[in-house]
Design a protein around this motif. Structure first.
Motif, PDB file in Angstrom:
ATOM      1  N   PHE A   1       0.810  -1.211   0.000  1.00 26.00           N
ATOM      2  CA  PHE A   1       0.000   0.000   0.000  1.00 26.00           C
ATOM      3  C   PHE A   1       0.850   1.271   0.000  1.00 26.00           C
ATOM      4  CE2 PHE A   1      -2.351  -3.379   2.163  1.00 26.00           C
ATOM      5  CZ  PHE A   1      -3.491  -3.436   1.368  1.00 26.00           C
ATOM      6  N   ALA A   2       2.157   1.124   0.247  1.00 22.18           N
ATOM      7  CA  ALA A   2       3.011   2.305   0.425  1.00 22.18           C
ATOM      8  C   ALA A   2       3.039   3.186  -0.815  1.00 22.18           C
ATOM      9  CB  ALA A   2       4.429   1.870   0.803  1.00 22.18           C
ATOM     10  N   LYS A   3       3.059   2.562  -1.989  1.00 20.60           N
ATOM     11  CA  LYS A   3       3.159   3.353  -3.216  1.00 20.60           C
ATOM     12  C   LYS A   3       1.906   4.173  -3.500  1.00 20.60           C
ATOM     13  CE  LYS A   3       2.268  -0.911  -5.829  1.00 20.60           C
ATOM     14  NZ  LYS A   3       2.664  -1.815  -4.742  1.00 20.60           N
TER      15      LYS A   3
ATOM     16  N   THR B   1       2.942   7.377  -0.462  1.00 20.84           N
ATOM     17  CA  THR B   1       4.247   8.011  -0.308  1.00 20.84           C
ATOM     18  C   THR B   1       5.069   7.851  -1.583  1.00 20.84           C
ATOM     19  OG1 THR B   1       6.333   8.008   0.942  1.00 20.84           O
ATOM     20  CG2 THR B   1       5.218   5.900   0.718  1.00 20.84           C
ATOM     21  N   TRP B   2       5.954   8.832  -1.806  1.00 18.27           N
ATOM     22  CA  TRP B   2       6.894   8.736  -2.923  1.00 18.27           C
ATOM     23  C   TRP B   2       8.049   7.802  -2.596  1.00 18.27           C
ATOM     24  CZ3 TRP B   2       5.867  10.411  -7.656  1.00 18.27           C
ATOM     25  CH2 TRP B   2       4.895  11.406  -7.829  1.00 18.27           C
ATOM     26  N   TRP B   3       8.098   7.291  -1.376  1.00 19.74           N
ATOM     27  CA  TRP B   3       9.218   6.471  -0.925  1.00 19.74           C
ATOM     28  C   TRP B   3       8.792   5.043  -0.572  1.00 19.74           C
ATOM     29  CZ3 TRP B   3      14.276   8.372  -0.564  1.00 19.74           C
ATOM     30  CH2 TRP B   3      14.415   9.751  -0.775  1.00 19.74           C
ATOM     31  N   PRO B   4       8.056   4.351  -1.438  1.00 13.83           N
ATOM     32  CA  PRO B   4       7.679   2.978  -1.104  1.00 13.83           C
ATOM     33  C   PRO B   4       8.881   2.053  -0.985  1.00 13.83           C
ATOM     34  CG  PRO B   4       7.189   3.448  -3.409  1.00 13.83           C
ATOM     35  CD  PRO B   4       7.549   4.757  -2.770  1.00 13.83           C
ATOM     36  N   GLN B   5       9.983   2.410  -1.633  1.00 15.62           N
ATOM     37  CA  GLN B   5      11.193   1.592  -1.547  1.00 15.62           C
ATOM     38  C   GLN B   5      11.730   1.516  -0.110  1.00 15.62           C
ATOM     39  OE1 GLN B   5      10.468   3.470  -4.260  1.00 15.62           O
ATOM     40  NE2 GLN B   5      10.364   1.723  -5.645  1.00 15.62           N
ATOM     41  N   VAL B   6      11.452   2.535   0.702  1.00 14.09           N
ATOM     42  CA  VAL B   6      11.842   2.478   2.110  1.00 14.09           C
ATOM     43  C   VAL B   6      11.085   1.351   2.810  1.00 14.09           C
ATOM     44  CG1 VAL B   6      11.808   3.701   4.316  1.00 14.09           C
ATOM     45  CG2 VAL B   6      12.484   4.908   2.233  1.00 14.09           C
ATOM     46  N   PHE B   7       9.798   1.245   2.526  1.00 13.04           N
ATOM     47  CA  PHE B   7       8.984   0.201   3.151  1.00 13.04           C
ATOM     48  C   PHE B   7       9.401  -1.180   2.662  1.00 13.04           C
ATOM     49  CE2 PHE B   7       6.615   4.006   3.856  1.00 13.04           C
ATOM     50  CZ  PHE B   7       5.974   3.810   5.070  1.00 13.04           C
ATOM     51  N   LEU B   8       9.796  -1.270   1.395  1.00 12.39           N
ATOM     52  CA  LEU B   8      10.343  -2.530   0.908  1.00 12.39           C
ATOM     53  C   LEU B   8      11.624  -2.865   1.657  1.00 12.39           C
ATOM     54  CD1 LEU B   8      10.133  -4.847  -1.188  1.00 12.39           C
ATOM     55  CD2 LEU B   8      11.635  -3.488  -2.659  1.00 12.39           C
TER      56      LEU B   8
ATOM     57  N   LEU C   1      17.012   0.759  -1.389  1.00  8.81           N
ATOM     58  CA  LEU C   1      16.693   1.999  -2.096  1.00  8.81           C
ATOM     59  C   LEU C   1      17.490   2.096  -3.393  1.00  8.81           C
ATOM     60  CD1 LEU C   1      16.463   4.407   0.943  1.00  8.81           C
ATOM     61  CD2 LEU C   1      14.740   4.248  -0.858  1.00  8.81           C
ATOM     62  N   PHE C   2      18.722   1.620  -3.358  1.00  6.49           N
ATOM     63  CA  PHE C   2      19.581   1.630  -4.544  1.00  6.49           C
ATOM     64  C   PHE C   2      19.012   0.703  -5.621  1.00  6.49           C
ATOM     65  CE2 PHE C   2      23.080  -0.020  -7.081  1.00  6.49           C
ATOM     66  CZ  PHE C   2      23.838   1.108  -7.358  1.00  6.49           C
ATOM     67  N   TYR C   3      18.842  -0.567  -5.298  1.00  6.73           N
ATOM     68  CA  TYR C   3      18.477  -1.515  -6.359  1.00  6.73           C
ATOM     69  C   TYR C   3      17.012  -1.406  -6.764  1.00  6.73           C
ATOM     70  CZ  TYR C   3      16.935  -4.949  -2.713  1.00  6.73           C
ATOM     71  OH  TYR C   3      16.315  -5.595  -1.668  1.00  6.73           O
ATOM     72  N   ASP C   4      16.121  -1.053  -5.832  1.00  8.96           N
ATOM     73  CA  ASP C   4      14.720  -1.026  -6.228  1.00  8.96           C
ATOM     74  C   ASP C   4      14.343   0.269  -6.944  1.00  8.96           C
ATOM     75  OD1 ASP C   4      12.439  -2.907  -6.024  1.00  8.96           O
ATOM     76  OD2 ASP C   4      11.424  -1.127  -5.229  1.00  8.96           O
ATOM     77  N   THR C   5      15.109   1.318  -6.746  1.00  4.00           N
ATOM     78  CA  THR C   5      14.913   2.508  -7.574  1.00  4.00           C
ATOM     79  C   THR C   5      15.275   2.190  -9.021  1.00  4.00           C
ATOM     80  OG1 THR C   5      15.326   4.027  -5.735  1.00  4.00           O
ATOM     81  CG2 THR C   5      15.620   4.899  -7.959  1.00  4.00           C
TER      82      THR C   5
ATOM     83  N   ILE D   1       0.712   5.746  -9.479  1.00  2.63           N
ATOM     84  CA  ILE D   1       1.542   5.008  -8.540  1.00  2.63           C
ATOM     85  C   ILE D   1       2.824   5.811  -8.268  1.00  2.63           C
ATOM     86  CG2 ILE D   1       2.971   2.942  -8.245  1.00  2.63           C
ATOM     87  CD1 ILE D   1       0.027   2.445  -7.846  1.00  2.63           C
ATOM     88  N   LYS D   2       3.184   5.923  -6.995  1.00  4.51           N
ATOM     89  CA  LYS D   2       4.364   6.696  -6.611  1.00  4.51           C
ATOM     90  C   LYS D   2       5.574   5.769  -6.460  1.00  4.51           C
ATOM     91  CE  LYS D   2       1.752  10.207  -4.026  1.00  4.51           C
ATOM     92  NZ  LYS D   2       0.400   9.710  -4.303  1.00  4.51           N
ATOM     93  N   SER D   3       6.768   6.323  -6.680  1.00  8.87           N
ATOM     94  CA  SER D   3       8.008   5.576  -6.495  1.00  8.87           C
ATOM     95  C   SER D   3       9.172   6.549  -6.426  1.00  8.87           C
ATOM     96  CB  SER D   3       8.242   4.580  -7.640  1.00  8.87           C
ATOM     97  OG  SER D   3       8.582   5.272  -8.837  1.00  8.87           O
ATOM     98  N   THR D   4      10.299   6.091  -5.889  1.00  8.14           N
ATOM     99  CA  THR D   4      11.494   6.927  -5.899  1.00  8.14           C
ATOM    100  C   THR D   4      11.982   7.158  -7.322  1.00  8.14           C
ATOM    101  OG1 THR D   4      12.785   4.906  -5.475  1.00  8.14           O
ATOM    102  CG2 THR D   4      12.300   6.328  -3.586  1.00  8.14           C
ATOM    103  N   ALA D   5      11.724   6.217  -8.214  1.00 11.67           N
ATOM    104  CA  ALA D   5      12.132   6.405  -9.615  1.00 11.67           C
ATOM    105  C   ALA D   5      11.432   7.616 -10.214  1.00 11.67           C
ATOM    106  CB  ALA D   5      11.825   5.145 -10.426  1.00 11.67           C
ATOM    107  N   ARG D   6      10.136   7.733  -9.980  1.00 10.80           N
ATOM    108  CA  ARG D   6       9.403   8.902 -10.472  1.00 10.80           C
ATOM    109  C   ARG D   6       9.826  10.162  -9.738  1.00 10.80           C
ATOM    110  NH1 ARG D   6       3.358   8.866 -10.168  1.00 10.80           N
ATOM    111  NH2 ARG D   6       3.729  10.803 -11.320  1.00 10.80           N
ATOM    112  N   LEU D   7      10.070  10.038  -8.448  1.00  6.73           N
ATOM    113  CA  LEU D   7      10.457  11.204  -7.648  1.00  6.73           C
ATOM    114  C   LEU D   7      11.801  11.768  -8.094  1.00  6.73           C
ATOM    115  CD1 LEU D   7       9.933  13.039  -5.149  1.00  6.73           C
ATOM    116  CD2 LEU D   7      11.122  11.297  -3.782  1.00  6.73           C
ATOM    117  N   PHE D   8      12.780  10.903  -8.330  1.00  4.52           N
ATOM    118  CA  PHE D   8      14.135  11.349  -8.672  1.00  4.52           C
ATOM    119  C   PHE D   8      14.267  11.714 -10.146  1.00  4.52           C
ATOM    120  CE2 PHE D   8      15.586   8.140  -5.213  1.00  4.52           C
ATOM    121  CZ  PHE D   8      15.151   8.993  -4.222  1.00  4.52           C
TER     122      PHE D   8
END
Length: 320
Positions: free
Chosen positions: A158-160, A163-170, A205-209, A224-231
Motif C-alpha cells: 500500500f506504500a506506493k 508516499t513517494w518512498w515505497p522503496q523504504v517500506f520494501l 533503495l539503490f536496487y529497487d529505484t 503510482i508513486k516511487s522513488t524512480a518517479r520522484l528522482f
C-alpha cells in the motif's frame, strides 16, 4: 513492449528465460509458483542475503560459532523462499487492478486469470504456515522478531499509494532478516544488527529505484508513486547517496560487531566487505541508463552478486 499479453503457456513477461517453473514444474503448480515469483529467484536472494549477513556478524561478535548456526542459515534460506513467495502473493492480491494496467505486470497470474483471488489467499496462507513451522525452531526472541516482520510485509503493497518512498517500506521488509538471524544466534538484538539493517535499507533503495524505472510511464498514468518517479533524471545522484550510506552503515555494523575482541585481521577482512560492495554498486552506476528497460532489469538482477560480496569477506573474517 514485450509482455503486453500473456504468452500461450502462461509465462510472465519478465521471468528468467528457461527457468525451472516454466520448463519442469507440473502444469497445475506453475501459476502458483509464478505467483510466488519462483520463476524469478532474484527476490529470494535479496531477502536471504541480509539474513546471512546478520548471522555472520553475530558469530564474529560473539566469537562462538555453534552447530546450530548451520540450521539458522538453512532455515533462513527456506524461510526466505517461502516468505518471499507469501509476500509476493499478498502484493499481487492487493495490486491486481494496478498490475492489469501495467505492461510489464499484466501477464502475472492474477490479472491474466491463471489464479483466482481465493486460490491466491489459500496459497499465501499455506506458505505462511510453512514459514511459521521453521520460525518456531528458533529461540523465543527470534520468533518474536519473525512475527513482527509481518507488519512491514503487510504495509508495503500500500506504500506506493501514499508516499513517494515505497522503496523504504520494501527495505523495512526485505532486510528484517538481518535482525532476525542476529537474534537467532545471539538471543537478543544488538546495535551491529540495527546498523546492518539500516545498511540493507539503503541498499534496497539503490536496487529497487533502478528496478522501478522500468514502470515510470505506466506508474504516472495510474498514479503510482516511487522513488524512480520522484528522482527522475536525478536518479544517478541519489543512487550515489544510497551507495555511500550502504557502505558507511555496513562498515559501522562491522566495527560494532568486531570490537573489542575480534582479531585485527578479522576486522580488516570484514571491513573489506562493504568496501568491495561499494565498488560493485559504483560499477552498476557506470552502466545505468534509466531509459533502457533491459539494462535496468539486468542491473537489478546483478544485486545478488552485490550482496554476496560482503558475505564472502565476513566468512573469511570468521576463519581468522
Amino acid at each position: 513492449m514485450q509482455g503486453d499479453t500473456p504468452t500461450p503457456d502462461g509465462q510472465v513477461s519478465d521471468s528468467v528465460s528457461g527457468n525451472w517453473v516454466d520448463s519442469h514444474a507440473p502444469r497445475f503448480a506453475r501459476p502458483y509458483l509464478r505467483l510466488s515469483r519462483a520463476d524469478r529467484p532474484i527476490g529470494t536472494w535479496l531477502l536471504l542475503i541480509p539474513c546471512w549477513w546478520g548471522l555472520a556478524l553475530a558469530i564474529l561478535a560473539g566469537g562462538d560459532p555453534r552447530p546450530g548456526d548451520l540450521w539458522i542459515a538453512t532455515g533462513c534460506a527456506l524461510g526466505a523462499w517461502l516468505m518471499r513467495g507469501a509476500g509476493c502473493t499478498w502484493n499481487d492480491i492487493t495490486d491486481r487492478e494496478f498490475d492489469a494496467q501495467v505492461a510489464r505486470t499484466r501477464s502475472r497470474p492474477l490479472p491474466s486469470g491463471q489464479v483466482t483471488v481465493t486460490g491466491a489467499y489459500i496459497w499465501m496462507i499455506l506458505q505462511c504456515l510453512l514459514s511459521l513451522a521453521i520460525l518456531l525452531s528458533f529461540n523465543r526472541a527470534a520468533i518474536a522478531m519473525g512475527v513482527l516482520s509481518l507488519l512491514p510485509v503487510a504495509i508495503y503493497p500500500f506504500a506506493k499509494r501514499f508516499t513517494w518512498w515505497p522503496q523504504v517500506f520494501l527495505g523495512f521488509a526485505f532486510n528484517w532478516g538481518a535482525l532476525l538471524a542476529w537474534t537467532a544466534h545471539s538471543g537478543s538484538l544488538g546495535w551491529p544488527a540495527v546498523f546492518l539493517y539500516a545498511a540493507g535499507i539503503a541498499w534496497t533503495l539503490f536496487y529497487d529505484t533502478i528496478y522501478a524505472h522500468q514502470d515510470t510511464e505506466d506508474d504516472e498514468l495510474i498514479g503510482i508513486k516511487s522513488t524512480a518517479r520522484l528522482f527522475g533524471q536525478n536518479t544517478a545522484q541519489w543512487l550515489k547517496y544510497f551507495l555511500a550510506a550502504t557502505v558507511a552503515l555496513m562498515g559501522l555494523a562491522v566495527i560494532e560487531a568486531a570490537l573489542p575482541d575480534a582479531p585485527l585481521m578479522a576486522l580488516v577482512l570484514a571491513l573489506a566487505g562493504p568496501w568491495a560492495m561499494g565498488w560493485h554498486m559504483a560499477w552498476q552506476l557506470r552502466g545505468l541508463d534509466i531509459e533502457d528497460n533491459a539494462k535496468l532489469l539486468q542491473l537489478f538482477r546483478v544485486n545478488r552478486d552485490t550482496g554476496l560480496i560482503p558475505l564472502v569477506f565476513f566468512c573469511a573474517a570468521l576463519l581468522v
